[in-house]
Design a protein around this motif. Structure first.
Motif, PDB file in Angstrom:
ATOM      1  N   GLY A 285       2.381 -28.910  -9.646  1.00 10.66           N
ATOM      2  CA  GLY A 285       2.009 -29.510 -10.559  1.00 10.66           C
ATOM      3  C   GLY A 285       1.964 -30.108 -11.097  1.00 10.66           C
ATOM      4  O   GLY A 285       3.251 -30.040 -11.442  1.00 10.66           O
ATOM      5  N   ASP A 286       1.720 -30.820 -12.265  1.00 14.30           N
ATOM      6  CA  ASP A 286       2.272 -32.065 -13.203  1.00 14.30           C
ATOM      7  C   ASP A 286       2.899 -31.280 -14.007  1.00 14.30           C
ATOM      8  O   ASP A 286       1.905 -30.942 -15.284  1.00 14.30           O
TER       9      ASP A 286
ATOM     10  N   PRO B  40      -2.177 -25.126  -9.763  1.00 17.40           N
ATOM     11  CA  PRO B  40      -2.568 -26.417  -8.896  1.00 17.40           C
ATOM     12  C   PRO B  40      -2.283 -25.685  -6.849  1.00 17.40           C
ATOM     13  O   PRO B  40      -2.796 -26.631  -6.611  1.00 17.40           O
TER      14      PRO B  40
ATOM     15  N   GLU C 175      -8.766 -29.229 -13.685  1.00 25.24           N
ATOM     16  CA  GLU C 175      -9.652 -27.721 -12.465  1.00 25.24           C
ATOM     17  C   GLU C 175      -8.774 -26.397 -12.730  1.00 25.24           C
ATOM     18  O   GLU C 175      -9.500 -25.245 -12.715  1.00 25.24           O
ATOM     19  N   ALA C 176      -7.496 -26.689 -12.788  1.00 23.48           N
ATOM     20  CA  ALA C 176      -6.656 -25.074 -12.564  1.00 23.48           C
ATOM     21  C   ALA C 176      -6.927 -24.143 -13.586  1.00 23.48           C
ATOM     22  O   ALA C 176      -6.842 -23.084 -13.347  1.00 23.48           O
TER      23      ALA C 176
ATOM     24  N   LEU D  65      -5.140 -24.413  -5.793  1.00 32.69           N
ATOM     25  CA  LEU D  65      -6.123 -25.289  -5.720  1.00 32.69           C
ATOM     26  C   LEU D  65      -6.098 -26.039  -4.367  1.00 32.69           C
ATOM     27  O   LEU D  65      -6.553 -26.098  -3.773  1.00 32.69           O
TER      28      LEU D  65
ATOM     29  N   THR E  87       4.373 -22.443 -16.963  1.00 35.07           N
ATOM     30  CA  THR E  87       4.026 -24.517 -16.245  1.00 35.07           C
ATOM     31  C   THR E  87       4.577 -24.778 -15.824  1.00 35.07           C
ATOM     32  O   THR E  87       4.521 -26.216 -15.419  1.00 35.07           O
TER      33      THR E  87
ATOM     34  N   THR F 203       1.291 -33.114 -17.694  1.00 30.19           N
ATOM     35  CA  THR F 203      -0.526 -32.994 -17.608  1.00 30.19           C
ATOM     36  C   THR F 203      -1.300 -32.257 -16.509  1.00 30.19           C
ATOM     37  O   THR F 203      -0.548 -32.310 -15.672  1.00 30.19           O
ATOM     38  N   PRO F 204      -1.017 -31.067 -17.412  1.00 31.33           N
ATOM     39  CA  PRO F 204      -1.820 -30.018 -17.058  1.00 31.33           C
ATOM     40  C   PRO F 204      -3.514 -30.371 -16.191  1.00 31.33           C
ATOM     41  O   PRO F 204      -3.896 -30.816 -16.481  1.00 31.33           O
ATOM     42  N   ASN F 205      -3.662 -29.954 -14.866  1.00 30.13           N
ATOM     43  CA  ASN F 205      -4.382 -29.632 -13.865  1.00 30.13           C
ATOM     44  C   ASN F 205      -6.476 -29.481 -14.837  1.00 30.13           C
ATOM     45  O   ASN F 205      -5.694 -27.867 -14.852  1.00 30.13           O
TER      46      ASN F 205
END
Length: 776
Positions: free
Chosen positions: A533-534, A549, A541-542, A552, A514, A537-539
């Motif tokens: 990405g964060d 991310p 939609e990804a 995406l 991650t 806080t996982p995305n």
């Protein structure tokens, strides 16, 4: 006409250095208070007014041109009064020592009257680092010490400044031995992500790898000149040429010597599935191997055998689109840290991590105690610095072989010793137990290991109080503690995640899953980039799309579909092409003209794959006997012919004319034409009586369909050539039984759509036609 000189933003202020924890600031970034933003906007408004007035002519109330100029200046002022220059650059001055550096802004969120500087800017300005600031992100998760004695921090003078875009910079390494392969990609990425400006004579620090003890490897460069020739440049939105030169000739010779020695004596390299590799590794160092070829349908076993089994470890990473890094202690997918003479990692064919791997990175690492490392490299001396020899092999184990535990093999009549748990003949059990109880002892903590009493191995035997691990040497104990129970909480060195990690394996799992800084090979831009990405806080939609991310965001770009010319997002292109593939399998096949010498279809085929294009445009054949409009043209009658008698008479006359007289065309290849037979070298002619009998049979089969009773009319040269090309395409890739390739009707449609272009017809078939196997 001379250009008006560009006015620059004028603003300056003095702020006290903030003592808050701002170690997440990287590169040349600063934080200013919100009041600074208000002052900058006010200065920008004044600059816009001054710029608008500087181009105005003297106002003449009787001249409409001056009135228009004033209206235009007013509009320009309204557009520019709330705009700040991009990028916003500041000149920082330390009044105590006169040191100067340029910086970019991160945000306006500092406390009023204070400015927050990145560690790089503090060091460049000669400011003392606050006590308790962490040297890197793997330090203790504690609070940073602040200046609690009431003495205010140092004062920094800040000026707004505009710098020219840089086109060239010269960097000089401060240490010998820097290999361009080690820092070139790091330097490019680090400048792009963390720097707005470069200042002449500053020391640029590029972080590299990391050792077990948490010490960062750093590459230090002296900035020594720009183009244009100024004391600072902007590196945002510009093509910057970077030139690396040694400080002096001695450093250049030493660097070249180290690079040559490293390349000639470097262990590692390609790993063969059929051959074992023998090599050596220094404590704290890594030896990297690459396994490119193995059977993907069988289990793969990687085995490491070393004399010093306590401090040599085996690490594995797959090389795929989502994993690009070589294995390291804090960044690996698979590892064996156990204290065994032989260490094994077994990878099954069903393992999702190696399904799409193009190769495997296999790394051997020799453990070095944390205090023996400096800047990520070992500094041990004596026996601790000697190289550790090992043997590495990769093989496919025989799944039919069931390993037998030798400890359970015993003869009939044997008895198990209660002390050492060995199987002993019953007649000698008393003698064995007397000797065993007097000299041997079993580990009281449950690991079932047997030692000689008063032996060094028993004295050094240890059990971890936190887990079930154990070992027999102080070095293995120290390694286990360093890896699984470090004295400080670990942080990811590459991302600002709030998560902490209790051990190096847990940190390695984060960095290979991650972590936003994990390098990937983007499927859209085809570059090796961080996945972004964060991490906190996982995305969603990804996660659902299976994209990172970065992919995406990068996949949101649009492109034109090469099949239908529609504008489609890159990340949706795979599904879009899959829909095309389903349409290809469900598409109606073309209907070739019933005339065996014609290369057209009844309804016409288009370049876009439509096999009924002519019929949809109202240009169908206009007949029900299976001829195209061109071949049916000479047979058309305007009278009402319900029973088709007139049509039969015309077909009969045309056949008789072909067989008896011929068409007279030199390209004709019709075997039922006198001219065509002559062009083919066929001797003899067909008389009227024979021709009438042949025509009668064709007329009787007129209503049975083209497959049962085809027609043979002479046609134009282009159509005849297209029919021959279609036959060639239908014979390609047919196999011994004609099971591959494409059916004749699809080949006729392809050649018609592409106008006789053979390569274009092959591409048309690939895009729009099902193969014979798919049709079945």
């Amino acid at each position: 006409m001379a250009e008006t000189p560009q006015l620059s933003l004028k603003w300056s202020a003095q702020y006290t250095l903030s003592h808050s924890d701002h170690n997440l600031l990287t590169g040349d970034k600063i934080l200013l208070p919100p009041s600074a933003l208000e002052a900058l906007l006010s200065a920008s408004s004044n600059l816009a007014a001054e710029s608008a007035r500087s181009t105005l002519p003297t106002f003449d109330p009787y001249n409409s041109a001056t009135y228009s100029a004033y209206r235009q200046a007013e509009s320009q002022y309204q557009d520019q009064r709330q705009q700040l220059p991009y990028p916003l650059i500041f000149r920082l001055v330390n009044p105590e020592n006169g040191k100067v550096v340029y910086a970019g802004i991160r945000e306006f969120s500092a406390e009023e009257g204070e400015v927050a500087l990145s560690p790089f800017l503090r060091e460049t300005l000669g400011l003392k680092q606050d006590g308790g600031s962490k040297e890197d992100s793997m330090a203790v998760d504690g609070e940073e010490a602040v200046n609690g004695n009431g003495v205010p921090g140092p004062t920094i003078t800040i000026h707004a400044k505009q710098l020219p875009k840089g086109t060239y910079v010269k960097l000089r390494p401060l240490e010998a031995g820097y290999n361009p392969e080690d820092w070139k990609a790091l330097l490019e990425q680090y400048l792009r992500q963390n720097y707005t400006t470069l200042t002449n004579s500053e020391v640029l620090i590029v972080p590299g790898g990391r050792g077990i003890g948490g010490k960062k490897e750093e590459f230090r460069f002296l900035v020594d000149g720009f183009k244009p020739d100024t004391d600072g440049i902007c590196v945002v939105d510009t093509d910057l040429e970077v030139d690396i030169e040694a400080l002096n000739e001695e450093q250049a010779r030493e660097t070249l010597k180290r690079i040559v020695a490293r390349s000639t004596n470097a262990p590692g390299g390609e790993l063969d599935i059929h051959k074992a590799r023998e090599s050596q590794v220094l404590p704290g160092e890594y030896v990297d191997f690459r396994l490119s070829s193995w059977s993907r349908t069988q289990p793969l076993e990687l085995e490491l055998e070393a004399a010093d089994e306590d401090d040599v470890d085996l690490l594995v990473n797959p090389l795929s689109a989502t994993q690009r890094s070589k294995p390291r202690m804090d960044e690996h997918m698979f590892a064996d840290f156990e204290s065994r003479p032989r260490k094994r990692i077994r990878l099954e064919p069903s393992n999702v991590e190696v399904e799409r791997a193009e190769a495997l990175y296999v790394t051997v690492h020799a453990f070095a105690a944390p205090q023996e490392q400096t800047n990520g490299h070992p500094s041990a001396v004596g026996d601790e610095a000697r190289p550790r020899r090992f043997t590495l092999r990769a093989r496919h184990p025989d799944v039919t072989d069931d390993p037998v535990d030798s400890s359970v093999q015993h003869s009939e009549g044997d008895v198990r010793c209660k002390n050492c748990h060995q199987w002993i003949p019953g007649r000698t059990l008393m003698l064995h137990e007397n000797f065993c109880l007097r000299n041997n002892i079993i580990c009281p903590k449950g690991c079932d290991q047997v030692f000689q009493k008063r032996s060094p191995a028993f004295a050094q035997h240890w059990h971890c109080p936190h887990d079930a691990a154990y070992g027999n040497t102080p070095l293995s104990h120290q390694k286990h503690t360093t890896l699984f129970h470090p004295p400080s909480i670990l942080h990811c060195p590459d991302c600002p995640t709030l998560e902490t990690f209790p051990s190096l394996p847990s940190l390695a799992q984060h960095r290979t899953t991650t972590c936003p800084a994990k390098p990937i090979l983007c499927r859209f831009c085809h570059l090796e980039v961080p996945q972004e990405g964060d991490p906190n806080t996982p995305n969603a939609e990804a996660l659902l799309s299976g994209l990172t991310p970065h992919e995406l965001a990068d996949g949101a770009r649009t492109t034109e579909c090469h099949l239908c010319a529609k504008i489609v997002r890159l990340r949706d292109m795979e599904i879009h092409l899959r829909n095309h593939d389903l349409d290809r399998l469900a598409r109606l096949p073309p209907q070739p003209c019933r005339n065996m010498n014609c290369g057209r279809t009844v309804d016409g085929c288009s370049k876009a794959g439509d096999t009924r294009a002519g019929a949809r445009m109202g240009q169908g054949s206009g007949n029900d006997i299976g001829l195209c409009s061109v071949c049916f043209g000479p047979l058309y009658v305007s009278m009402l012919d319900v029973e088709g008698k007139a049509l039969r008479r015309r077909i009969e006359r045309r056949y008789l004319q072909q067989l008896v007289t011929g068409c007279g065309r030199k390209w004709c290849g019709n075997e039922y034409c006198k001219t065509g037979r002559g062009n083919a070298g066929v001797q003899g002619s067909v008389g009227t009586k024979e021709a009438v009998g042949m025509v009668r049979l064709w007329l009787e089969g007129l209503g049975k369909g083209s497959a049962v009773s085809p027609l043979h009319f002479c046609t134009d040269e282009r159509s005849q050539r297209q029919r021959g090309l279609a036959g060639m395409l239908a014979a390609e890739d047919g196999g011994p039984a004609g099971k591959g390739g494409y059916a004749l009707e699809w080949c006729v449609g392809a050649v018609e759509a592409e106008g006789g272009d053979l390569d274009g017809a092959r591409l048309w078939l690939k895009n729009w036609a099902p193969t014979r196997a798919e049709s079945r």
